[in-house]
Design a protein around this motif. Structure first.
Motif, PDB file in Angstrom:
ATOM      1  N   LEU A 256      52.844  23.783  70.320  1.00 55.68           N
ATOM      2  CA  LEU A 256      54.180  24.166  70.760  1.00 55.68           C
ATOM      3  C   LEU A 256      54.557  25.463  70.058  1.00 55.68           C
ATOM      4  O   LEU A 256      54.913  25.478  68.889  1.00 55.68           O
ATOM      5  N   GLY A 257      54.466  26.555  70.792  1.00 56.12           N
ATOM      6  CA  GLY A 257      54.753  27.851  70.208  1.00 56.12           C
ATOM      7  C   GLY A 257      55.560  28.700  71.162  1.00 56.12           C
ATOM      8  O   GLY A 257      56.195  28.186  72.085  1.00 56.12           O
ATOM      9  N   THR A 258      55.553  30.003  70.920  1.00 57.19           N
ATOM     10  CA  THR A 258      56.240  30.918  71.828  1.00 57.19           C
ATOM     11  C   THR A 258      55.812  30.610  73.258  1.00 57.19           C
ATOM     12  O   THR A 258      56.632  30.494  74.168  1.00 57.19           O
ATOM     13  N   SER A 259      54.510  30.499  73.444  1.00 54.70           N
ATOM     14  CA  SER A 259      53.992  29.854  74.647  1.00 54.70           C
ATOM     15  C   SER A 259      53.418  28.519  74.197  1.00 54.70           C
ATOM     16  O   SER A 259      52.961  28.389  73.072  1.00 54.70           O
ATOM     17  N   ASP A 260      53.483  27.515  75.048  1.00 60.72           N
ATOM     18  CA  ASP A 260      52.848  26.226  74.751  1.00 60.72           C
ATOM     19  C   ASP A 260      51.437  26.247  75.305  1.00 60.72           C
ATOM     20  O   ASP A 260      51.207  26.774  76.394  1.00 60.72           O
ATOM     21  N   THR A 261      50.513  25.683  74.556  1.00 67.00           N
ATOM     22  CA  THR A 261      49.156  25.548  75.064  1.00 67.00           C
ATOM     23  C   THR A 261      48.692  24.102  74.925  1.00 67.00           C
ATOM     24  O   THR A 261      49.079  23.403  73.983  1.00 67.00           O
ATOM     25  N   LEU A 262      47.903  23.688  75.867  1.00 64.48           N
ATOM     26  CA  LEU A 262      47.268  22.374  75.833  1.00 64.48           C
ATOM     27  C   LEU A 262      45.780  22.617  75.939  1.00 64.48           C
ATOM     28  O   LEU A 262      45.333  23.379  76.804  1.00 64.48           O
ATOM     29  N   PHE A 263      44.997  22.016  75.047  1.00 63.72           N
ATOM     30  CA  PHE A 263      43.562  22.231  75.123  1.00 63.72           C
ATOM     31  C   PHE A 263      42.810  20.958  74.792  1.00 63.72           C
ATOM     32  O   PHE A 263      43.305  20.082  74.073  1.00 63.72           O
ATOM     33  N   LEU A 264      41.613  20.844  75.347  1.00 60.19           N
ATOM     34  CA  LEU A 264      40.816  19.640  75.169  1.00 60.19           C
ATOM     35  C   LEU A 264      39.340  19.969  75.274  1.00 60.19           C
ATOM     36  O   LEU A 264      38.951  20.994  75.833  1.00 60.19           O
ATOM     37  N   TRP A 265      38.545  19.114  74.705  1.00 62.54           N
ATOM     38  CA  TRP A 265      37.083  19.212  74.688  1.00 62.54           C
ATOM     39  C   TRP A 265      36.545  18.447  75.878  1.00 62.54           C
ATOM     40  O   TRP A 265      36.842  17.275  76.058  1.00 62.54           O
ATOM     41  N   ILE A 266      35.763  19.114  76.729  1.00 67.58           N
ATOM     42  CA  ILE A 266      35.173  18.449  77.885  1.00 67.58           C
ATOM     43  C   ILE A 266      33.689  18.776  77.971  1.00 67.58           C
ATOM     44  O   ILE A 266      33.229  19.790  77.455  1.00 67.58           O
ATOM     45  N   GLN A 267      32.947  17.899  78.624  1.00 62.71           N
ATOM     46  CA  GLN A 267      31.512  18.100  78.810  1.00 62.71           C
ATOM     47  C   GLN A 267      31.194  18.693  80.178  1.00 62.71           C
ATOM     48  O   GLN A 267      30.304  19.522  80.313  1.00 62.71           O
ATOM     49  N   GLU A 268      31.935  18.257  81.196  1.00 63.11           N
ATOM     50  CA  GLU A 268      31.677  18.718  82.550  1.00 63.11           C
ATOM     51  C   GLU A 268      32.858  19.554  83.028  1.00 63.11           C
ATOM     52  O   GLU A 268      33.952  19.032  83.227  1.00 63.11           O
ATOM     53  N   PRO A 269      32.657  20.841  83.215  1.00 67.86           N
ATOM     54  CA  PRO A 269      33.762  21.693  83.634  1.00 67.86           C
ATOM     55  C   PRO A 269      34.135  21.485  85.095  1.00 67.86           C
ATOM     56  O   PRO A 269      33.269  21.297  85.945  1.00 67.86           O
ATOM     57  N   THR A 270      35.432  21.487  85.376  1.00 72.18           N
ATOM     58  CA  THR A 270      35.923  21.400  86.746  1.00 72.18           C
ATOM     59  C   THR A 270      36.926  22.538  86.959  1.00 72.18           C
ATOM     60  O   THR A 270      38.136  22.338  86.880  1.00 72.18           O
ATOM     61  N   PRO A 271      36.443  23.751  87.205  1.00 67.92           N
ATOM     62  CA  PRO A 271      37.348  24.896  87.359  1.00 67.92           C
ATOM     63  C   PRO A 271      38.358  24.660  88.483  1.00 67.92           C
ATOM     64  O   PRO A 271      38.016  24.150  89.544  1.00 67.92           O
ATOM     65  N   ALA A 272      39.609  25.021  88.207  1.00 67.44           N
ATOM     66  CA  ALA A 272      40.682  24.838  89.175  1.00 67.44           C
ATOM     67  C   ALA A 272      41.486  26.129  89.283  1.00 67.44           C
ATOM     68  O   ALA A 272      41.275  27.073  88.515  1.00 67.44           O
ATOM     69  N   LEU A 273      42.397  26.157  90.237  1.00 64.21           N
ATOM     70  CA  LEU A 273      43.223  27.344  90.428  1.00 64.21           C
ATOM     71  C   LEU A 273      44.279  27.470  89.341  1.00 64.21           C
ATOM     72  O   LEU A 273      44.894  28.522  89.185  1.00 64.21           O
ATOM     73  N   GLU A 274      44.523  26.400  88.610  1.00 64.90           N
ATOM     74  CA  GLU A 274      45.450  26.453  87.488  1.00 64.90           C
ATOM     75  C   GLU A 274      44.701  26.040  86.229  1.00 64.90           C
ATOM     76  O   GLU A 274      43.896  25.106  86.229  1.00 64.90           O
ATOM     77  N   GLY A 275      44.941  26.752  85.140  1.00 68.12           N
ATOM     78  CA  GLY A 275      44.261  26.445  83.891  1.00 68.12           C
ATOM     79  C   GLY A 275      42.964  27.213  83.749  1.00 68.12           C
ATOM     80  O   GLY A 275      42.567  27.989  84.623  1.00 68.12           O
ATOM     81  N   HIS A 276      42.275  26.978  82.636  1.00 72.48           N
ATOM     82  CA  HIS A 276      41.095  27.754  82.281  1.00 72.48           C
ATOM     83  C   HIS A 276      40.010  26.854  81.701  1.00 72.48           C
ATOM     84  O   HIS A 276      40.305  25.884  80.998  1.00 72.48           O
ATOM     85  N   ILE A 277      38.783  27.197  82.001  1.00 71.68           N
ATOM     86  CA  ILE A 277      37.631  26.576  81.353  1.00 71.68           C
ATOM     87  C   ILE A 277      36.964  27.649  80.499  1.00 71.68           C
ATOM     88  O   ILE A 277      36.536  28.686  81.010  1.00 71.68           O
ATOM     89  N   LEU A 278      36.870  27.408  79.183  1.00 67.86           N
ATOM     90  CA  LEU A 278      36.285  28.373  78.253  1.00 67.86           C
ATOM     91  C   LEU A 278      35.026  27.797  77.636  1.00 67.86           C
ATOM     92  O   LEU A 278      34.776  26.582  77.691  1.00 67.86           O
ATOM     93  N   CYS A 279      34.247  28.655  77.022  1.00 69.98           N
ATOM     94  CA  CYS A 279      33.124  28.187  76.226  1.00 69.98           C
ATOM     95  C   CYS A 279      33.681  27.475  75.001  1.00 69.98           C
ATOM     96  O   CYS A 279      34.635  27.934  74.379  1.00 69.98           O
ATOM     97  N   ASN A 280      33.085  26.356  74.662  1.00 68.86           N
ATOM     98  CA  ASN A 280      33.514  25.620  73.479  1.00 68.86           C
ATOM     99  C   ASN A 280      33.133  26.409  72.228  1.00 68.86           C
ATOM    100  O   ASN A 280      31.982  26.836  72.098  1.00 68.86           O
TER     101      ASN A 280
END
Length: 395
Positions: A256-280
């Motif tokens: 919870l900051g100036t912008s809020d971010t939510l992040f999680l560790w995943i094994q199988e990426p499911t790219p969507a039109l909203e959000g981001h998939i990054l390298c772990n």
């Protein structure tokens, strides 16, 4: 802002007259580093005991080094603060940062060049976002080609900070580099690289390793660092948070900051039109999913001012005085154009799902804000593949 009032920023940034362009002065960042180290030195901190140094920088910001700057950085005099030495080293004095949303046309062109937003997300992990560095570079190339031609290197904020300590240009961290918005190989990549005028040659195509190199002699002479002190790869603030909090698969974290971010560790990426998939940043075989919400604490602070006389204590009392679910009253609050979802304005709904134009009572407004923000986070996290298990009632 008070200490660095000379730069006249608001929240550390300049919001330009178009309300879309948002930048920060590069030299303000350098001077802030100078001030921190000078304070540590005057307090008697023993820099010689530091064995390694690393850091994190806000993602999406970019720094444009003017031709000839590598030599200036390498030969910085220990007699001068670094911000004096580097005062003429940037072809763009005010760096575009994460709050910038002025590259809509570049985003549209990029998505069109590769066959659509979803295809771009499949390739890179994200559709085209206005704050992403690739689109910022394309804008500069298009609108100020002479500035682009004066630039010998482009750094992300993380690699910029590492460069200051190395006394040389640092390579971009792999995880942070994925927030530039282009991949590194295959035929689709070539289209992307051409359409945004790639960082290669100016940003450096190489990825940084764990140790970037020894600390610059500037810090050895001026502050007493050991010449054996190693600079460990700097990364973005969000990958650093995942690593620092030691998240594992199935974990989720919210910042919870100036912008809020939510992040999680995943094994199988499911790219969507909203959000981001990054390298772990921790496991090269895994991924990091991330959502960014621009209307974070700045929105909460505004409602705190309107409904709680600017007091967090009053804000908390009002929140606890209302029931979970807010008797069906719900609100979505966007003072500025939101990233996820793309929306702006204040949208209130009552228990009958009717849109309400007027304000809620103050305590209802506060709970509507908080519950609306967290509902949005859960909804979009589930779209990225996160599964929220039902509570069994046990502690």
């Amino acid at each position: 802002e008070k200490i660095l009032s000379f730069y006249r920023t608001q929240g550390g940034a300049y919001v330009h007259s178009d309300r879309l362009t948002v930048t920060s002065p590069v030299l303000m960042w350098v001077k802030a580093l100078d001030m921190i180290l000078e304070k540590m030195k005057s307090s008697g901190f023993n820099f010689s005991q530091v064995r390694a140094l690393s850091g994190a920088g806000q993602q999406h910001g970019s720094v444009y080094w003017k031709k000839g700057s590598a030599e200036v950085l390498k030969n910085a005099s220990c007699e001068l603060p670094l911000h004096h030495t580097l005062k003429d080293c940037f072809s763009i004095s005010n760096s575009p940062i994460w709050m910038d949303s002025s590259t809509a046309s570049q985003c549209s062109s990029l998505e069109k060049a590769v066959g659509g937003a979803q295809h771009l997300a499949n390739i890179t992990g994200s559709r085209a976002y206005e704050r992403f560095t690739g689109n910022q570079i394309a804008k500069i190339y298009s609108q100020n080609p002479e500035v682009y031609m004066q630039t010998e290197r482009i750094s992300l904020v993380s690699s910029f900070a590492a460069s200051l300590f190395l006394g040389a240009y640092a390579a971009i961290d792999y995880s942070d580099g994925k927030c530039v918005a282009f991949p590194t190989s295959n035929s689709s990549s070539k289209k992307i690289l051409l359409s945004i005028h790639t960082l290669r040659g100016r940003g450096g195509g190489g990825l940084c390793h764990l140790f970037s190199g020894p600390i610059s002699s500037y810090y050895v002479k001026r502050y007493g660092f050991s010449p054996d002190c190693k600079i460990v790869a700097f990364t973005g603030d969000n990958p650093a948070s995942l690593a620092g909090m030691r998240l594992q698969e199935g974990d989720i974290a919210i910042s919870l900051g100036t912008s809020d971010t939510l992040f999680l560790w995943i094994q199988e990426p499911t790219p969507a039109l909203e959000g981001h998939i990054l390298c772990n940043p921790v496991d090269s075989q895994a991924y990091m999913a991330l959502l960014c919400f621009k209307n974070g604490s700045l929105m909460r602070e505004r409602i705190r001012g309107d409904c709680a006389a600017g007091s967090w204590d009053e804000f908390s009392k009002a929140l606890t005085s209302t029931v979970a679910g807010n008797n069906g009253n719900l609100g979505f609050y966007f003072d500025v154009m939101e990233i996820t979802p793309e929306a702006v304005g204040i949208h209130r709904f009552n228990r009958d799902n009717q849109k309400v134009v007027s304000d809620f009572p103050k305590e209802v407004e506060i709970r509507a804000l908080i519950e609306g923000q967290f509902m949005a986070k859960r909804i979009h996290a589930e779209k990225l593949g996160y599964k929220v298990s039902k509570c069994d009632g046990k502690a």
